[in-house]
Enzyme design. Structure first.
Site, PDB file in Angstrom:
ATOM      1  N   GLU A   1      -6.059   8.454  18.764  1.00  0.00           N
ATOM      2  CA  GLU A   1      -6.781   9.732  18.879  1.00  0.00           C
ATOM      3  C   GLU A   1      -7.823   9.866  17.774  1.00  0.00           C
ATOM      4  OE1 GLU A   1      -3.412   9.381  19.140  1.00  0.00           O
ATOM      5  OE2 GLU A   1      -3.489   9.556  21.318  1.00  0.00           O
TER       6      GLU A   1
ATOM      7  N   SER B   1       4.387  -1.441   4.140  1.00  0.00           N
ATOM      8  CA  SER B   1       4.790  -2.736   4.687  1.00  0.00           C
ATOM      9  C   SER B   1       4.674  -3.785   3.588  1.00  0.00           C
ATOM     10  CB  SER B   1       3.938  -3.105   5.900  1.00  0.00           C
ATOM     11  OG  SER B   1       2.582  -3.109   5.546  1.00  0.00           O
TER      12      SER B   1
ATOM     13  N   GLU C   1     -16.668  -7.666   4.722  1.00  0.00           N
ATOM     14  CA  GLU C   1     -17.653  -8.472   5.469  1.00  0.00           C
ATOM     15  C   GLU C   1     -17.374  -8.469   6.963  1.00  0.00           C
ATOM     16  OE1 GLU C   1     -14.423 -11.412   4.877  1.00  0.00           O
ATOM     17  OE2 GLU C   1     -15.331  -9.878   3.642  1.00  0.00           O
TER      18      GLU C   1
ATOM     19  N   SER D   1      -0.005   6.646   2.929  1.00  0.00           N
ATOM     20  CA  SER D   1       0.545   7.696   3.798  1.00  0.00           C
ATOM     21  C   SER D   1       1.749   8.368   3.148  1.00  0.00           C
ATOM     22  CB  SER D   1       1.006   7.106   5.131  1.00  0.00           C
ATOM     23  OG  SER D   1      -0.072   6.587   5.837  1.00  0.00           O
TER      24      SER D   1
ATOM     25  N   GLN E   1       0.820  -1.214   0.000  1.00  0.00           N
ATOM     26  CA  GLN E   1       0.000   0.000   0.000  1.00  0.00           C
ATOM     27  C   GLN E   1       0.850   1.258   0.000  1.00  0.00           C
ATOM     28  OE1 GLN E   1      -2.115   1.068   3.690  1.00  0.00           O
ATOM     29  NE2 GLN E   1      -4.007   1.178   2.509  1.00  0.00           N
ATOM     30  N   GLY E   2       0.500   2.188  -0.869  1.00  0.00           N
ATOM     31  CA  GLY E   2       1.179   3.478  -0.892  1.00  0.00           C
ATOM     32  C   GLY E   2       0.185   4.598  -0.650  1.00  0.00           C
TER      33      GLY E   2
END
Lengths: 418, 371
Positions: A390, A176, A263, A144, A141-142
């Site tokens: 938060e 990651s 799901e 952030s 995943q790209g």
């Protein structure tokens, strides 16, 4: 009546499973008896990879795929199995009972596939989905960026159109699983004039290697444990065909958000198992150190046991409702669960450090950490990734309790950082 | 029965909620709390006749509904929300499980129908004056007297001591402890109220001076019956505390939405919003534990000693946090006698402590899971 294969019926169940669900349980249990790879019993894939098991794991993933136990939440027409949350929970329970890893296709299965199914064209579905199921495409995943964490929509990576291609430039962070991935799903800004949520596109980019290099560079980030796990990802004129843009140009925010819901209930009755195992590991540590009679330690352990049981109870409550035909409405949500387990795990590791005593202060050569030292450090990230504690509290406060949002300062609203 | 709430249980819960809101709003709870007995016999009879609460967990052969502790847990959740003041917890959480677990058919035949129809208000006595939470029976002595027994000694911290017309007492008999039933109006019994920090839940000191008593169960049953009673008590108390926590969360969130400071509702400040979110997370965990414990009481009793203790400790912590943060979020007004926040705050601490604090329950849990 006790079922000899599934063991169901041996103790009272707080969940009324339908006959169809019970039949599915028997089917899975019997399949596992016939196909279980002995060398993988007891293997936990959530921990760091074990190179000597890679081949066996790949083979097991292949067997699971052939038997239809991969991407089980996807609809059948897209190569999945259309399982409900209750059925996925049963699948997880039976794999756990057999002490075998229930492998998945990672973020390709949980995030990218659902995004394509919801927003992709027929051609995109035909092209990308089978490659996820088969394991040909492995995604990282790209999302952030160094300047876009909790405020993801302020991202600055650009996507410019060049003929029938999109060209991506910018920097991502906290990627990651980059070492196994050959594809990266990313968000880039394709319309700098639009309000910040509206000018973003969702693109599937080949990471490329060797001769097929695509300007995607991963630079491992060393965590406070001393080990690399995440990477910084740099896009330098990285290219993808426009057919790799999911949901249309400038529509990526919606695509990215819908991927976060899949799901419900699938992990409800197994999510606590790893925590239970970890709890009993700490009990073993306490016994070995002769501290089990210490009343203070006993209180702390009982607290920890309670937290793990609460995870089990909340899961059972959700699944009982779903199995009874309910919607699970009001029975906890992702934010509640995330706050609970991530803060529990952090606290447990702190307790473990107290128990280690002087041993907590000393590490091995090359900063080699004991299990609990590693937990103590690693768990600090669990209240940060995937929405900080938060942000989760804001979500609970605003979406569940209906408290008013914090007014955004006028000056920064909808502004994309230059 | 599964963990899910049935349509009938939904209805029961709504009916109880409406009844308490109409018959015992907090203003009337305050009035009751100013009396020594903290008991309204008319409301008690209506709860029995119109809602059938006292009969829910009494077996059908003894005139009950034969439902169970899952149903009762939903009722007690509403009681906690409304700060119900009356002897339901003492009767159904202490005396009833002692009678059910005693296996004493004669005592069951005598007392259960009267509990079910609301005639009997019952409690359990045994803690020694000045003793700790483990002082059950140490200051009470029973000796045989013809067919029956005579009881002498003093019990402290007796829930609903003044309103009870049946007092089950844990007493020593020289060699072992046992449970005896005492009619407080039959002579030899002197009762006095102990002024309470939480004025909505009355406690009393009961002196027995050779009071006539009838054995419930056999010799040596004292310890096991108290343990079983407390497991069931803890299930209902946990459910009650969940209801109380919910009331506190509702009050806090309601106030945070309308109270404005610095030109905006205080609930838009993360300092306040996050407090509310934390109450919610802890409450939902406590709720799941309380419901599971109630399910286990009915369907999987072998698990009850562990999960009842766990649920009670979790709910105690959740309730105290909710009640304390509710006071804090209300600011100055939350500290006043007029505002209702302190009623929940005091109930929360008194509930967390009664028959053992959270630490004691955690140590007991450690024992019970074999640590």
């Amino acid at each position: 009546v006790e079922d000899p294969v599934t063991n169901a019926g041996s103790t009272p169940s707080p969940i009324d499973y339908s006959p169809a669900a019970q039949a599915f349980r028997t089917e899975v249990a019997q399949w596992l008896v016939q196909h279980a790879p002995e060398e993988l019993r007891g293997v936990r894939v959530s921990r760091d990879p074990v190179p000597e098991l890679e081949a066996a794991l790949a083979q097991w993933a292949h067997i699971m795929t052939e038997a239809g136990y991969m991407c089980v939440g996807w609809p059948r027409e897209y190569g999945g199995r259309g399982l409900t949350g209750v059925e996925v929970a049963i699948l997880n329970e039976e794999f756990a009972r057999a002490d075998l890893p229930r492998l998945t296709r990672g973020m390709g299965e949980s995030l990218v596939g659902p995004a394509i199914i919801a927003h992709g064209t027929a051609a995109q579905k035909a092209d990308f989905l089978p490659r996820i199921t088969s394991g040909e495409h492995v995604y990282c995943q790209g999302f952030s960026e160094p300047g876009a964490g909790s405020d993801l929509a302020s991202l600055r990576t650009t996507g410019t159109i060049d003929g029938d291609e999109i060209v991506i430039n910018g920097q991502k962070i906290w990627t990651s699983n980059f070492s196994r991935a050959n594809m990266i799903f990313t968000l880039c800004r394709t319309n700098p004039e639009a309000p910040k949520h509206r000018g973003i596109s969702y693109v599937l980019v080949p990471t490329g290697r060797g001769e097929r290099a695509n300007g995607v560079e991963f630079r491992p980030i060393t965590r406070m444990t001393g080990k690399a796990h995440f990477a910084e990802t740099f896009f330098n004129d990285s290219r993808a065909p426009l057919t790799n843009v999911i949901g249309g140009l400038d529509n990526g925010w919606r695509v990215a958000m819908t991927t976060l819901g899949n799901e419900r209930g699938g992990g409800a009755t197994t999510q606590h198992l790893a925590f239970a195992e970890q709890f009993w590991r700490l009990v073993t540590e306490v016994r070995a150190r002769g501290l089990i009679a210490d009343p203070r330690v006993r209180e702390q352990l009982a607290w920890a046991y309670s937290q793990v049981e609460v995870l089990r109870f909340t899961g059972l409550r959700l699944l009982a409702d779903l199995a009874g035909g309910g919607s699970g409405a009001g029975l906890g949500n992702g934010s509640t669960s995330k706050v609970r387990w991530s803060e529990y795990e952090r606290r447990l590791a702190e307790i473990a450090m107290d128990i280690l005593g002087p041993d907590a202060l000393v590490v091995g050569p090359d900063y080699e950490l004991s299990y609990w030292q590693e937990e103590f450090l690693v768990t600090r990230s669990h209240t940060i990734w995937g929405g900080t504690a938060e942000v989760q509290r804001n979500i609970i406060g605003e979406r569940i309790l209906g408290l008013p949002k914090e007014p955004e300062p006028m000056a920064t609203r909808d502004r994309v950082p230059a | 029965m599964s963990l899910t709430i049935t349509p009938e249980q939904h209805q029961l819960r709504d009916t109880v909620r409406r009844f308490l809101a109409e018959q015992l709003p907090l203003s009337r709870v305050r009035d009751l709390a100013a009396t020594p007995e903290v008991f309204n016999p008319q409301v008690w009879r209506r709860i029995a006749n119109e809602l059938g609460v006292q009969s829910l967990a009494v077996p059908a052969e003894h005139g009950g509904a034969g439902a169970g502790y899952q149903d009762l847990a939903y009722v007690f959740e509403e009681c906690g929300r409304a700060l119900f003041a009356g002897p339901l917890l003492a009767t159904l959480g202490l005396a009833l499980p002692v009678l059910l677990a005693s296996g004493d058919e004669a005592s069951q035949a005598r007392h259960l129908p009267a509990i079910a129809d609301g005639t009997t208000v019952a409690t359990l006595a045994g803690l020694a004056p000045g003793g700790g939470w483990d002082s059950w029976g140490v200051d009470l002595e029973a000796r045989p007297d013809g067919e029956g027994w005579r009881l002498t000694g003093t019990a402290s911290i007796v829930l609903d001591a003044l309103s009870a017309n049946l007092i089950l007492v844990v007493a020593g008999t020289g060699t072992a402890s046992r449970v005896l039933a005492v009619d407080p109006d039959a002579g030899g019994v002197t009762r006095s109220a102990q002024p309470t920090l939480d004025q909505t839940r009355p406690l009393g000191l009961v002196r027995f001076d050779s009071a006539p008593a009838v054995a419930v169960g056999g010799p040596g049953d004292g310890g096991p019956l108290v343990a079983t009673a407390l497991d069931h008590f803890n299930v209902l108390l946990a459910a009650e505390m969940v209801g109380g926590s919910q009331a506190c969360l509702d009050m806090a969130v309601g106030y945070a939405k309308i109270r404005e400071q610095f030109g905006r509702p205080i609930g838009s400040f993360q300092a306040v919003k996050h407090k509310c979110a934390e109450i919610f997370v802890e409450l939902e965990g406590a709720r799941a534990a309380a419901y599971y414990a109630a399910w286990a009481a009915d369907e999987n009793p072998s698990e009850l000693p562990v999960v009842a203790t766990l649920a009670r400790a979790s709910a105690g912590e959740a309730y105290f946090r909710a009640a304390a943060d509710n006071v804090q979020i209300h600011g100055g007004i939350g500290f006043t006698w007029e505002h209702d926040a302190h009623l929940y705050f005091k109930r929360a601490k008194a509930s967390q402590l009664i028959f053992g604090d959270t630490g004691a329950h955690r140590r007991q849990l450690a024992d019970r899971i074999g640590l």
